[in-house]
Design a protein around this motif. Sequence first.
Motif, PDB file in Angstrom:
ATOM      1  N   ASP A  35       0.831  -1.198   0.000  1.00 21.48           N
ATOM      2  CA  ASP A  35       0.000   0.000   0.000  1.00 21.48           C
ATOM      3  C   ASP A  35       0.871   1.256   0.000  1.00 21.48           C
ATOM      4  OD1 ASP A  35      -2.654   1.160   0.039  1.00 21.48           O
ATOM      5  OD2 ASP A  35      -2.189   1.812   2.089  1.00 21.48           O
ATOM      6  N   LEU A  36       1.932   1.241   0.793  1.00 15.59           N
ATOM      7  CA  LEU A  36       2.862   2.377   0.794  1.00 15.59           C
ATOM      8  C   LEU A  36       3.502   2.554  -0.579  1.00 15.59           C
ATOM      9  CD1 LEU A  36       4.749   2.038   4.214  1.00 15.59           C
ATOM     10  CD2 LEU A  36       3.016   3.718   3.575  1.00 15.59           C
ATOM     11  N   SER A  37       3.904   1.456  -1.170  1.00 15.18           N
ATOM     12  CA  SER A  37       4.515   1.492  -2.498  1.00 15.18           C
ATOM     13  C   SER A  37       3.530   2.037  -3.531  1.00 15.18           C
ATOM     14  CB  SER A  37       4.975   0.085  -2.876  1.00 15.18           C
ATOM     15  OG  SER A  37       5.536   0.066  -4.147  1.00 15.18           O
ATOM     16  N   LEU A  38       2.284   1.598  -3.438  1.00 13.59           N
ATOM     17  CA  LEU A  38       1.251   2.064  -4.364  1.00 13.59           C
ATOM     18  C   LEU A  38       1.052   3.573  -4.237  1.00 13.59           C
ATOM     19  CD1 LEU A  38      -0.999   1.476  -6.416  1.00 13.59           C
ATOM     20  CD2 LEU A  38      -2.515   1.025  -4.473  1.00 13.59           C
ATOM     21  N   LYS A  39       0.975   4.054  -3.014  1.00  8.12           N
ATOM     22  CA  LYS A  39       0.791   5.496  -2.803  1.00  8.12           C
ATOM     23  C   LYS A  39       1.969   6.288  -3.360  1.00  8.12           C
ATOM     24  CE  LYS A  39      -2.289   5.047   1.102  1.00  8.12           C
ATOM     25  NZ  LYS A  39      -2.473   5.074   2.533  1.00  8.12           N
ATOM     26  N   GLU A  40       3.159   5.756  -3.188  1.00  2.05           N
ATOM     27  CA  GLU A  40       4.351   6.426  -3.712  1.00  2.05           C
ATOM     28  C   GLU A  40       4.318   6.469  -5.239  1.00  2.05           C
ATOM     29  OE1 GLU A  40       9.103   5.581  -3.851  1.00  2.05           O
ATOM     30  OE2 GLU A  40       8.077   5.187  -1.955  1.00  2.05           O
ATOM     31  N   MET A  41       3.930   5.358  -5.857  1.00  2.00           N
ATOM     32  CA  MET A  41       3.848   5.328  -7.326  1.00  2.00           C
ATOM     33  C   MET A  41       2.782   6.292  -7.833  1.00  2.00           C
ATOM     34  SD  MET A  41       4.386   1.361  -8.490  1.00  2.00           S
ATOM     35  CE  MET A  41       3.495   0.540  -7.173  1.00  2.00           C
ATOM     36  N   THR A  44       4.083   9.788  -7.581  1.00  2.00           N
ATOM     37  CA  THR A  44       5.067   9.997  -8.649  1.00  2.00           C
ATOM     38  C   THR A  44       4.362  10.240  -9.978  1.00  2.00           C
ATOM     39  OG1 THR A  44       6.670   8.591  -7.518  1.00  2.00           O
ATOM     40  CG2 THR A  44       7.029   8.959  -9.867  1.00  2.00           C
ATOM     41  N   LEU A  45       3.350   9.443 -10.252  1.00  2.68           N
ATOM     42  CA  LEU A  45       2.601   9.594 -11.498  1.00  2.68           C
ATOM     43  C   LEU A  45       1.903  10.956 -11.548  1.00  2.68           C
ATOM     44  CD1 LEU A  45       1.767   8.221 -14.128  1.00  2.68           C
ATOM     45  CD2 LEU A  45      -0.177   7.241 -12.899  1.00  2.68           C
ATOM     46  N   ASP A  46       1.312  11.357 -10.440  1.00  4.61           N
ATOM     47  CA  ASP A  46       0.662  12.673 -10.382  1.00  4.61           C
ATOM     48  C   ASP A  46       1.664  13.789 -10.681  1.00  4.61           C
ATOM     49  OD1 ASP A  46      -1.738  11.479  -9.738  1.00  4.61           O
ATOM     50  OD2 ASP A  46      -1.589  11.907  -7.583  1.00  4.61           O
ATOM     51  N   GLU A  47       2.838  13.688 -10.082  1.00  7.80           N
ATOM     52  CA  GLU A  47       3.866  14.710 -10.301  1.00  7.80           C
ATOM     53  C   GLU A  47       4.354  14.701 -11.749  1.00  7.80           C
ATOM     54  OE1 GLU A  47       4.759  17.159  -8.198  1.00  7.80           O
ATOM     55  OE2 GLU A  47       3.212  16.343  -6.872  1.00  7.80           O
ATOM     56  N   LEU A  48       4.512  13.512 -12.311  1.00  5.16           N
ATOM     57  CA  LEU A  48       4.937  13.421 -13.716  1.00  5.16           C
ATOM     58  C   LEU A  48       3.916  14.072 -14.641  1.00  5.16           C
ATOM     59  CD1 LEU A  48       6.401   9.821 -14.115  1.00  5.16           C
ATOM     60  CD2 LEU A  48       7.596  11.978 -14.508  1.00  5.16           C
ATOM     61  N   LYS A  73       6.515   6.766 -22.127  1.00  5.12           N
ATOM     62  CA  LYS A  73       6.886   5.389 -21.808  1.00  5.12           C
ATOM     63  C   LYS A  73       7.008   5.210 -20.291  1.00  5.12           C
ATOM     64  CE  LYS A  73      10.392   1.884 -22.705  1.00  5.12           C
ATOM     65  NZ  LYS A  73      11.678   1.577 -23.323  1.00  5.12           N
ATOM     66  N   LEU A  74       7.607   6.181 -19.633  1.00  3.99           N
ATOM     67  CA  LEU A  74       7.751   6.129 -18.177  1.00  3.99           C
ATOM     68  C   LEU A  74       6.381   6.144 -17.497  1.00  3.99           C
ATOM     69  CD1 LEU A  74       9.596   6.147 -15.687  1.00  3.99           C
ATOM     70  CD2 LEU A  74       9.625   8.648 -15.840  1.00  3.99           C
ATOM     71  N   VAL A  75       5.495   7.005 -17.973  1.00  9.41           N
ATOM     72  CA  VAL A  75       4.138   7.086 -17.419  1.00  9.41           C
ATOM     73  C   VAL A  75       3.407   5.762 -17.635  1.00  9.41           C
ATOM     74  CG1 VAL A  75       1.883   8.200 -17.722  1.00  9.41           C
ATOM     75  CG2 VAL A  75       3.955   9.598 -17.577  1.00  9.41           C
ATOM     76  N   ASP A  76       3.553   5.187 -18.820  1.00  2.00           N
ATOM     77  CA  ASP A  76       2.914   3.896 -19.106  1.00  2.00           C
ATOM     78  C   ASP A  76       3.447   2.794 -18.188  1.00  2.00           C
ATOM     79  OD1 ASP A  76       1.407   5.088 -21.079  1.00  2.00           O
ATOM     80  OD2 ASP A  76       2.649   4.346 -22.743  1.00  2.00           O
ATOM     81  N   GLU A  77       4.757   2.792 -17.953  1.00  6.13           N
ATOM     82  CA  GLU A  77       5.358   1.802 -17.052  1.00  6.13           C
ATOM     83  C   GLU A  77       4.815   1.962 -15.633  1.00  6.13           C
ATOM     84  OE1 GLU A  77       9.622   2.100 -17.254  1.00  6.13           O
ATOM     85  OE2 GLU A  77       9.677   1.530 -19.368  1.00  6.13           O
ATOM     86  N   LEU A  78       4.708   3.199 -15.194  1.00  5.61           N
ATOM     87  CA  LEU A  78       4.168   3.455 -13.852  1.00  5.61           C
ATOM     88  C   LEU A  78       2.711   3.025 -13.755  1.00  5.61           C
ATOM     89  CD1 LEU A  78       5.538   6.855 -12.514  1.00  5.61           C
ATOM     90  CD2 LEU A  78       5.531   4.664 -11.348  1.00  5.61           C
ATOM     91  N   ASP A  79       1.937   3.326 -14.788  1.00  2.45           N
ATOM     92  CA  ASP A  79       0.533   2.896 -14.813  1.00  2.45           C
ATOM     93  C   ASP A  79       0.433   1.377 -14.685  1.00  2.45           C
ATOM     94  OD1 ASP A  79      -0.946   5.266 -14.965  1.00  2.45           O
ATOM     95  OD2 ASP A  79      -0.726   5.395 -17.151  1.00  2.45           O
TER      96      ASP A  79
END
Length: 124
Positions: A35-41, A44-48, A73-79
């Motif tokens: 859950d912590l990892s998900l929130k961090e991702m 990160t996606l929001d900031e990107l 590509k980075l956004v897609d990987e994060l998604d």
Amino acid sequence: MVEPNISAYLQNQLRQAQELEENIEKLATQRYQLDLSLKEMQKTLDELNKLDDNTPIYRTVGSILYRVQDKKKLVDELDEQIELTKIRLSTLEKQQKSLEEKYKELQNAIRDRYNQENKKGATS
């Protein structure tokens, strides 16, 4: 901590209950970490997504920091990572609920058996 005056069957049931309890705790810890990892991702996606396409983006891999050439590509990987993490979280939640149900059933069975054994011991 098993009482010496209870049957071997009950001692075994108590050990099983203890193992279930430990597994439930492990799953809860894994869920918390995911859950912590998900929130961090997600953060990160929001900031990107707030960044202009021309803004340089850097990514760390191990101890190396490098510039990302393809923001999409980075956004897609994060998604994709976010979706996989959500699936994993859902799976862990189902496993935890299942173990909790088994634990409750085992608790009830232990309680019933213990009461039966005590009644036999009291009438003997």
